[in-house]
Enzyme design. Structure first.
Site, PDB file in Angstrom:
ATOM      1  CG  HIS A  20      38.186  42.764 -74.293  1.00 60.49           C
ATOM      2  ND1 HIS A  20      37.900  41.325 -74.220  1.00 60.49           N
ATOM      3  CD2 HIS A  20      37.044  43.281 -74.067  1.00 60.49           C
ATOM      4  CE1 HIS A  20      36.531  41.175 -73.911  1.00 60.49           C
ATOM      5  NE2 HIS A  20      36.253  42.347 -73.832  1.00 60.49           N
ATOM      6  CG  ASP A  28      34.888  63.540 -57.466  1.00 61.33           C
ATOM      7  OD1 ASP A  28      35.892  63.362 -57.070  1.00 61.33           O
ATOM      8  OD2 ASP A  28      33.617  63.344 -57.093  1.00 61.33           O
ATOM      9  CG  HIS A 101      32.702  56.427 -52.813  1.00 55.59           C
ATOM     10  ND1 HIS A 101      32.661  56.578 -54.191  1.00 55.59           N
ATOM     11  CD2 HIS A 101      33.569  57.153 -52.030  1.00 55.59           C
ATOM     12  CE1 HIS A 101      33.640  57.728 -54.231  1.00 55.59           C
ATOM     13  NE2 HIS A 101      34.303  57.880 -52.791  1.00 55.59           N
ATOM     14  CE1 TYR A 123      30.079  58.914 -52.711  1.00 54.85           C
ATOM     15  CE2 TYR A 123      28.558  60.433 -52.612  1.00 54.85           C
ATOM     16  CZ  TYR A 123      29.527  59.732 -51.811  1.00 54.85           C
ATOM     17  OH  TYR A 123      29.599  59.539 -50.652  1.00 54.85           O
ATOM     18  CB  CYS A 124      30.985  63.652 -60.739  1.00 50.00           C
ATOM     19  SG  CYS A 124      29.264  64.207 -60.806  1.00 50.00           S
ATOM     20  CG  ASN A 125      34.187  59.765 -58.726  1.00 49.72           C
ATOM     21  OD1 ASN A 125      35.222  60.404 -59.020  1.00 49.72           O
ATOM     22  ND2 ASN A 125      33.780  59.675 -57.526  1.00 49.72           N
TER      23      ASN A 125
END
Length: 134
Positions: A20, A28, A101, A123-125
């Site tokens: 947890h 990316d 970012h 920014y595909c994170n």
């Protein structure tokens, strides 16, 4: 043989070992990986595997309590954003936190692992924060 969609041994091991609050980053192809964080490198060529396909397979086995995105994703509007919004509305990603970012990259230092995709959209994170199933 496993019945679930996730066949990658390293990803299965990672998800099975999460507790947890543990953090997993799906990134990316350009996201820097801190030296002390495990890298699970799935990238084969630009776009393969893509960010959303990777995320959906991870979600098939991982209980997610919350997630973190870089706020810049809303400025660049990559095509993956629509699918992220759908997953968020479906509550597949839990609650959302937005950070810069730079803060995202700092947060990634706390990850159990970073999963690198072949995604080449900016920014595909995402940071996924593990929940519990009970």
């Amino acid at each position: 043989m496993k019945k679930t969609p996730l066949l990658n041994v390293a990803l299965s091991r990672l998800i099975a070992s999460l507790g947890h609050g543990d953090k997993v980053v799906i990134g990316d192809a350009g996201l820097p990986v801190p030296p002390q964080v495990e890298l699970i490198d799935l990238a084969l060529t630009p776009g393969i595997p893509d960010f959303i396909s990777t995320l959906k397979v991870v979600l098939s086995e991982m209980q997610v309590q919350s997630h973190v995105l870089a706020e810049e994703i809303y400025d660049k509007q990559p095509s993956a954003l629509a699918a992220l919004e759908t997953l968020h509305v479906q509550n597949a990603l839990g609650t959302r936190e937005l950070v810069s970012h730079e803060q995202f990259k700092a947060l990634s230092r706390q990850a159990r692992a970073i999963i690198r995709t072949g995604e080449c959209s900016p920014y595909c994170n995402i940071v996924l924060i593990a929940g519990v199933t009970f």
